[in-house]
Design a protein around this motif. Structure first.
Motif, PDB file in Angstrom:
ATOM      1  N   ARG A 297       0.865  -1.268  -0.008  1.00 19.66           N
ATOM      2  CA  ARG A 297      -0.077   0.033  -0.059  1.00 19.66           C
ATOM      3  C   ARG A 297       0.968   1.333   0.246  1.00 19.66           C
ATOM      4  NH1 ARG A 297      -3.164  -2.046   5.271  1.00 19.66           N
ATOM      5  NH2 ARG A 297      -1.117  -2.444   5.612  1.00 19.66           N
ATOM      6  N   ARG A 298       0.164   2.426  -0.527  1.00 18.57           N
ATOM      7  CA  ARG A 298       0.817   3.747  -0.329  1.00 18.57           C
ATOM      8  C   ARG A 298       0.026   4.630   0.317  1.00 18.57           C
ATOM      9  NH1 ARG A 298       4.138   0.408  -1.907  1.00 18.57           N
ATOM     10  NH2 ARG A 298       5.442   0.475  -4.034  1.00 18.57           N
ATOM     11  N   LEU A 299       0.448   5.987   0.255  1.00 20.32           N
ATOM     12  CA  LEU A 299      -0.145   7.139   1.262  1.00 20.32           C
ATOM     13  C   LEU A 299      -0.737   8.305   0.329  1.00 20.32           C
ATOM     14  CD1 LEU A 299       1.995   7.350   4.444  1.00 20.32           C
ATOM     15  CD2 LEU A 299       0.044   5.779   3.893  1.00 20.32           C
ATOM     16  N   GLY A 300      -1.790   8.860   0.495  1.00 24.61           N
ATOM     17  CA  GLY A 300      -2.221  10.006  -0.438  1.00 24.61           C
ATOM     18  C   GLY A 300      -2.833  10.930   0.471  1.00 24.61           C
ATOM     19  N   ILE A 301      -2.620  12.198   0.405  1.00 21.84           N
ATOM     20  CA  ILE A 301      -3.012  13.494   0.805  1.00 21.84           C
ATOM     21  C   ILE A 301      -3.996  14.273   0.070  1.00 21.84           C
ATOM     22  CG2 ILE A 301      -2.387  15.731   2.252  1.00 21.84           C
ATOM     23  CD1 ILE A 301       0.221  14.432   2.775  1.00 21.84           C
ATOM     24  N   PHE A 302      -5.307  14.400   0.623  1.00 23.31           N
ATOM     25  CA  PHE A 302      -6.285  15.317  -0.285  1.00 23.31           C
ATOM     26  C   PHE A 302      -6.817  16.347   0.764  1.00 23.31           C
ATOM     27  CE2 PHE A 302      -6.573  10.671  -0.701  1.00 23.31           C
ATOM     28  CZ  PHE A 302      -6.281  10.582  -2.272  1.00 23.31           C
ATOM     29  N   PRO A 303      -7.353  17.425   0.179  1.00 28.10           N
ATOM     30  CA  PRO A 303      -7.842  18.517   0.791  1.00 28.10           C
ATOM     31  C   PRO A 303      -9.281  18.110   1.304  1.00 28.10           C
ATOM     32  CG  PRO A 303      -7.987  18.845  -1.684  1.00 28.10           C
ATOM     33  CD  PRO A 303      -7.118  17.335  -1.310  1.00 28.10           C
ATOM     34  N   ALA A 304      -9.422  18.717   2.515  1.00 30.70           N
ATOM     35  CA  ALA A 304     -10.768  18.360   3.071  1.00 30.70           C
ATOM     36  C   ALA A 304     -11.323  19.567   3.858  1.00 30.70           C
ATOM     37  CB  ALA A 304     -10.630  17.270   4.225  1.00 30.70           C
ATOM     38  N   GLY A 305     -12.536  19.334   4.161  1.00 32.22           N
ATOM     39  CA  GLY A 305     -13.196  20.499   4.659  1.00 32.22           C
ATOM     40  C   GLY A 305     -14.372  20.244   5.261  1.00 32.22           C
ATOM     41  N   PHE A 306     -15.105  21.390   5.993  1.00 32.47           N
ATOM     42  CA  PHE A 306     -16.630  21.434   6.470  1.00 32.47           C
ATOM     43  C   PHE A 306     -17.323  22.271   5.625  1.00 32.47           C
ATOM     44  CE2 PHE A 306     -13.818  19.832   9.414  1.00 32.47           C
ATOM     45  CZ  PHE A 306     -14.175  18.877  10.197  1.00 32.47           C
ATOM     46  N   ASP A 307     -18.593  21.705   4.880  1.00 30.12           N
ATOM     47  CA  ASP A 307     -19.336  22.815   4.410  1.00 30.12           C
ATOM     48  C   ASP A 307     -20.299  23.284   5.073  1.00 30.12           C
ATOM     49  OD1 ASP A 307     -21.804  21.235   4.768  1.00 30.12           O
ATOM     50  OD2 ASP A 307     -21.736  20.332   2.974  1.00 30.12           O
ATOM     51  N   ALA A 308     -21.203  24.374   4.512  1.00 31.94           N
ATOM     52  CA  ALA A 308     -21.977  25.163   5.437  1.00 31.94           C
ATOM     53  C   ALA A 308     -22.860  24.726   6.201  1.00 31.94           C
ATOM     54  CB  ALA A 308     -22.827  26.180   4.480  1.00 31.94           C
ATOM     55  N   ASP A 309     -23.095  23.221   6.134  1.00 28.02           N
ATOM     56  CA  ASP A 309     -23.954  22.425   7.022  1.00 28.02           C
ATOM     57  C   ASP A 309     -23.122  21.521   7.908  1.00 28.02           C
ATOM     58  OD1 ASP A 309     -26.420  23.268   5.666  1.00 28.02           O
ATOM     59  OD2 ASP A 309     -26.147  22.034   4.043  1.00 28.02           O
ATOM     60  N   GLY A 310     -21.825  21.824   7.961  1.00 27.87           N
ATOM     61  CA  GLY A 310     -21.035  20.946   8.551  1.00 27.87           C
ATOM     62  C   GLY A 310     -20.845  19.776   8.430  1.00 27.87           C
ATOM     63  N   GLU A 311     -20.882  19.336   7.004  1.00 30.20           N
ATOM     64  CA  GLU A 311     -20.644  17.948   6.537  1.00 30.20           C
ATOM     65  C   GLU A 311     -19.194  18.035   6.017  1.00 30.20           C
ATOM     66  OE1 GLU A 311     -23.612  17.363   3.366  1.00 30.20           O
ATOM     67  OE2 GLU A 311     -25.308  17.158   4.979  1.00 30.20           O
ATOM     68  N   LEU A 312     -18.439  17.192   6.532  1.00 26.55           N
ATOM     69  CA  LEU A 312     -17.114  16.622   6.388  1.00 26.55           C
ATOM     70  C   LEU A 312     -16.833  16.169   4.985  1.00 26.55           C
ATOM     71  CD1 LEU A 312     -14.078  16.147   7.200  1.00 26.55           C
ATOM     72  CD2 LEU A 312     -14.769  14.215   8.418  1.00 26.55           C
ATOM     73  N   HIS A 313     -16.217  16.538   4.132  1.00 24.59           N
ATOM     74  CA  HIS A 313     -16.005  16.058   2.878  1.00 24.59           C
ATOM     75  C   HIS A 313     -14.427  16.017   2.623  1.00 24.59           C
ATOM     76  CE1 HIS A 313     -17.008  20.141   2.198  1.00 24.59           C
ATOM     77  NE2 HIS A 313     -16.283  20.172   0.635  1.00 24.59           N
ATOM     78  N   ALA A 314     -13.938  14.989   1.606  1.00 26.21           N
ATOM     79  CA  ALA A 314     -12.422  15.234   1.143  1.00 26.21           C
ATOM     80  C   ALA A 314     -12.564  15.200  -0.429  1.00 26.21           C
ATOM     81  CB  ALA A 314     -11.681  13.784   1.751  1.00 26.21           C
ATOM     82  N   ASN A 315     -11.854  16.133  -1.053  1.00 26.38           N
ATOM     83  CA  ASN A 315     -11.777  16.089  -2.299  1.00 26.38           C
ATOM     84  C   ASN A 315     -10.828  15.249  -3.110  1.00 26.38           C
ATOM     85  OD1 ASN A 315     -11.964  16.960  -5.095  1.00 26.38           O
ATOM     86  ND2 ASN A 315     -11.111  19.031  -4.844  1.00 26.38           N
ATOM     87  N   THR A 316     -11.071  13.830  -3.626  1.00 27.73           N
ATOM     88  CA  THR A 316     -10.472  13.167  -4.517  1.00 27.73           C
ATOM     89  C   THR A 316     -10.693  13.265  -5.781  1.00 27.73           C
ATOM     90  OG1 THR A 316     -12.140  11.405  -4.041  1.00 27.73           O
ATOM     91  CG2 THR A 316     -10.702  11.388  -2.355  1.00 27.73           C
ATOM     92  N   LEU A 317     -11.251  14.148  -6.464  1.00 30.01           N
ATOM     93  CA  LEU A 317     -11.347  14.290  -7.737  1.00 30.01           C
ATOM     94  C   LEU A 317     -10.182  14.606  -8.398  1.00 30.01           C
ATOM     95  CD1 LEU A 317     -13.185  14.732 -10.195  1.00 30.01           C
ATOM     96  CD2 LEU A 317     -13.250  16.871  -9.731  1.00 30.01           C
ATOM     97  N   PHE A 318      -9.765  13.652  -9.543  1.00 29.76           N
ATOM     98  CA  PHE A 318      -8.169  13.865  -9.958  1.00 29.76           C
ATOM     99  C   PHE A 318      -7.081  13.725  -9.006  1.00 29.76           C
ATOM    100  CE2 PHE A 318     -10.369  16.043 -13.718  1.00 29.76           C
ATOM    101  CZ  PHE A 318     -10.459  15.014 -14.477  1.00 29.76           C
TER     102      PHE A 318
END
Length: 573
Positions: A297-318
């Motif tokens: 296995r390997r490691l990846g780092i993705f930007p993440a954040g909380f939207d206006a409703d407090g929903e956590l999401h990580a951006n793995t697009l491309f």
């Protein structure tokens, strides 16, 4: 004076003399380019997984399973390996916590360790083993400390409070946070397509639930977990939330919030969510190869954040394309790409030699699990690609394969040396990058060029191949712009939700002549299409990862080597 201020002053001064080109952003690419260690046993393979990153002082510290140490960085781009003393570093699933001016570390089946100077790397034992699987240490802002854990087939995640004044021993009884629920959560089902998988002689649909991680944001507790199994391409992270560290916890219907089942390298599970020096969130995750061994296995780092409703999401697009370095990230959003597209997919390839079954085309197929191999490890073996037209190249990623490697942990001299050349006509070559004097172990060597170049042909020539085995490359990936136009329009599409099993849906779209591929985006609201699939050579896909009780919206984008054209969201029928 900070780096940005200094750069701005330099640019202004240059303008007084002559027009200066715009400053290019600093970037990195996944899998991150660190010295993934070879394991101590056969088969010879590299591994790092189950990562945690914490900001301690002015440095980021990256821990991963079975790595023989950990890494330190000031910018999350360049990492320096630290070999510690007094720390049993060979365990799986490290858990790390900054608390009361010190860094604390534990992992599966070891005790609790502490240091006030992780840069120096001297640790001391301060607590007994917790005897739990995949532990996570969490320090709340009221000074109380908790341990979350869970590592079992179709199991659950539990927690317990710890007493910092008594060697962090448990306080009271453990509490169950939640359990697996693959009957409702399609993404929790095992297998390459979330349709179950054989485990030995048994067919199993349920997940291997594991990898807990707690994040507190704006008064809400986000308890994250991984499923369905580290060896599967849809390995992902879901999340439950609560207003208390003890629960009750409520499932977030936008789960999985970290999900990358397509692209060059897949998987985004068993992870850690953390804030950088600017207060912006990132998600470091496990990415799978699992060819030589289940745990390759390997490691990846993705930007993440909380939207206006407090929903956590990580951006793995491309998410395995170049991404902006943390210091380049602006605003509160999770869009961090410089806009460079992949130029090398499916292009005509040649090589000095090839082993049977490992042709040069494998190095341009966007699949980390396949590779090209020359017949020898001799200096001078080469691989070349014809992009079919002149393109503007901004960055290169060289992913080495180590075919038939004999290296194990402790093998010395594990560094590749090579040269990259460019050409407009395939006859006259100029040096693009010279790594013939390299002494750094860089198995996924990412090179942002000092300035973009226009070229049609790229050739890599081996100078030194370490670890035994011939010169071999998983993929030679070129990024930039194809100097044409993005697709003129996004495709028309339709979505059909499975009426007998709402965890499934069919997405079908029209093929466009100016598109190289398509991105299927989906989520629980038109403005929350946080999931994505990168598709080439197909006009439909069946999803098996939906939450049965959630409604979904979809969009289909078109892309080529010069950009992406966004589609409009529509509800599933």
């Amino acid at each position: 004076m900070n780096r940005r201020t200094f750069s701005s002053l330099v640019a202004v001064t240059a303008c007084l003399v002559t027009a200066a080109p715009p400053e290019r952003p600093r970037t990195f690419a996944n899998p991150i380019n660190i010295e993934y260690r070879f394991m101590t046993d056969l088969p010879s393979r590299r591994e790092a997984a189950d990562p945690a990153i914490v900001l301690f002082g002015d440095d980021y510290y990256l821990f991963a399973s079975k790595s023989g140490g950990y890494w330190r960085s000031t910018d999350m781009v360049e990492w320096t390996f630290v070999k510690p003393s007094g720390l049993p570093i060979e365990a799986y699933a490290p858990a790390v916590m900054a608390y009361d001016g010190a860094l604390y570390y534990t992992a599966c089946n070891i005790g609790l360790y502490k240091t006030k100077d992780p840069k120096e790397g001297k640790w001391e034992l301060v607590g007994k083993p917790f005897d739990v699987g995949d532990p996570d240490l969490f320090a709340d802002d009221d000074g109380r400390v908790y341990l979350y854990y869970g590592l079992s087939y179709n199991g659950g995640i539990s927690g317990m409070e710890l007493d910092p004044k008594n060697q962090f021993r448990p306080v009271g009884a453990p509490f169950v946070c939640f359990r697996a629920n693959y009957a409702q959560h399609g993404w929790e089902r095992r297998g390459e397509e979330n349709l179950g998988a054989m485990t030995g002689a048994r067919f199993q649909e349920g997940p291997w639930l594991e990898g807990s991680w707690m994040t507190k944001h704006a008064g809400t507790y986000y308890l994250q977990y991984a499923a369905p199994g580290t060896e599967f391409r849809p390995y992902a992270d879901g999340v439950y939330t609560s207003r208390s560290p003890r629960g009750p916890f409520t499932y977030s219907q936008y789960s999985p919030f970290s999900h990358k089942p397509t692209g060059f390298i897949t998987g985004a599970g068993h992870s850690a969510t953390f804030a950088d020096k600017q207060g912006r969130y990132w998600h470091v995750a496990t990415m799978r190869i699992s060819v030589k061994h289940q745990f390759e296995r390997r490691l990846g780092i993705f930007p993440a954040g909380f939207d206006a409703d407090g929903e956590l999401h990580a951006n793995t697009l491309f998410g395995d394309y170049p991404q902006l370095a943390p210091l380049e990230r602006t605003g509160d959003g999770v869009a961090v790409q410089p806009g460079w597209m992949l130029l090398s997919f499916g292009k005509a390839a040649k090589a000095s030699s090839s082993l049977d079954g490992l042709p040069p085309e494998n190095a341009f197929d966007e699949d980390v699990r396949t590779y090209w191999s020359a017949r020898t490890a001799n200096q001078g073996e080469w691989l070349s690609v014809d992009l079919g037209k002149v393109c503007r190249i901004e960055a290169v990623q060289v992913n080495f394969a180590e075919h038939e490697s004999t290296a194990l942990a402790g093998t010395v001299g594990l560094y590749h040396q090579y040269r990259l050349e460019q050409s407009l006509d395939g006859k006259t070559w100029e040096t693009l990058v010279d790594q013939s004097a390299n002494r750094r172990d860089a198995p996924h060597d990412y090179l942002q060029l000092p300035a973009p170049v226009n070229a049609r042909f790229i050739r890599i020539t081996s100078v030194r191949m370490p670890g035994g085995g011939p010169f071999s490359i998983r993929d030679l990936r070129l990024f930039g712009n194809g100097l044409s136009k993005p697709p003129a329009a996004a495709p028309r599409f339709e979505v059909h939700r499975d009426t007998s099993d709402a965890r499934n849906a069919l997405v079908r779209w029209e093929m466009l002549p100016d598109a190289e591929g398509y991105v299927v985006r989906y989520g629980i609201a038109p403005g929350k299409l946080y999931h994505n699939l990168e598709i080439r050579g197909r006009k439909e896909i069946v999803l098996h990862d939906l939450n049965a009780e959630a409604g979904y919206y979809f969009a289909v984008d078109a892309f080529n080597d010069s950009g992406r054209t966004l589609g409009s969201p529509a509800a599933a029928r």
